[in-house]
Design a protein around this motif. Sequence first.
Motif, PDB file in Angstrom:
ATOM      1  N   THR A 101      30.045  82.987  68.875  1.00  0.00           N
ATOM      2  CA  THR A 101      30.192  81.419  69.846  1.00  0.00           C
ATOM      3  C   THR A 101      31.632  81.930  70.983  1.00  0.00           C
ATOM      4  O   THR A 101      32.508  82.457  69.768  1.00  0.00           O
ATOM      5  N   THR A 163      32.264  72.555  70.233  1.00  0.00           N
ATOM      6  CA  THR A 163      32.302  73.061  68.325  1.00  0.00           C
ATOM      7  C   THR A 163      32.350  72.417  67.841  1.00  0.00           C
ATOM      8  O   THR A 163      33.003  73.340  66.621  1.00  0.00           O
ATOM      9  N   ALA A 168      35.589  78.629  69.288  1.00  0.00           N
ATOM     10  CA  ALA A 168      34.735  79.426  68.830  1.00  0.00           C
ATOM     11  C   ALA A 168      35.569  81.269  68.576  1.00  0.00           C
ATOM     12  O   ALA A 168      36.767  80.960  67.556  1.00  0.00           O
ATOM     13  N   ARG A 189      38.889  79.438  66.251  1.00  0.00           N
ATOM     14  CA  ARG A 189      38.535  79.124  64.908  1.00  0.00           C
ATOM     15  C   ARG A 189      39.193  79.972  64.527  1.00  0.00           C
ATOM     16  O   ARG A 189      39.281  81.336  64.137  1.00  0.00           O
TER      17      ARG A 189
END
Length: 276
Positions: A101, A163, A168, A189
């Motif tokens: 992502t 998400t 991401a 992330r």
Amino acid sequence: MGTVRRGDLVVAPFMWSDGVCDYCREGLNTSCEHGGFWGSVGYDGGQGEAVRVPFADGTLVGLPKDAASDDRLLTALLSLSDVMGTGHHAALGAGARAGATVAVVGDGAVGLCAVLAAKRLGAERIIALGRHLARTDIARRFGATDVVAERGDAAVEAVRELTRGQGAHAVVEAVGTEQSMRTAVDITRDGGTVGWVGVPHGSGTGIDLGVMFDRNIALRGGVAPVRAYIPELLPDVLDGTIDPSPVFDLTLGLEDVPAGYKAMDERTALKVLVAN
């Protein structure tokens, strides 16, 4: 024997480089020991009827001559001089890859090209952060699966909602402000990477090293060595696999270059093509 000759159709990166020093051989042409920027003291600028190119054999990349007869293709090829290569640099630095992502902060030409680059690299989901409808429409055309129009904390919340609260894997920062960098870090992330190509401007960087340390977030990027990427990207532009040409939304003559800069500054144009 030189690699370029009179009459060749070529693309010139936004910096010149000799192509033979240690940095150039390692793919970091922007740190070339003999390189420089167009318009530096003692050198021609890059916009004119004619330009002298230092280290032309190490800087210029030859193009098929018949490309000159296809306006769309020629425009797409022009993007290799800067924005497509810079977007690719950002996507690579962020770790865009198959199944990942990717989020892109910034809807300028570089940010949009980063969307295209992430798609080319196989990203499964691409979240474009931008507020200008004409630009986010291009982002979707380039492969964005989601668009977030909010800014600041609202943008962070929106991305995390998309998400499952994680953020991401790979985030491109293509603006260069303190707020945009903070947003980039906050939507990454844990264990992810920010690919940073937005030229820094403003009062600070927006980077909290403590946050990045605690969450194992990496930061990579800088001035894009686009000369190193042209041989890789060129075939995909020539065969239509990628088409960055939509980022050029205004064409002006050489005498109107000041108006072109004004249009980009006022955001009435995304990227200006100067046609002589």
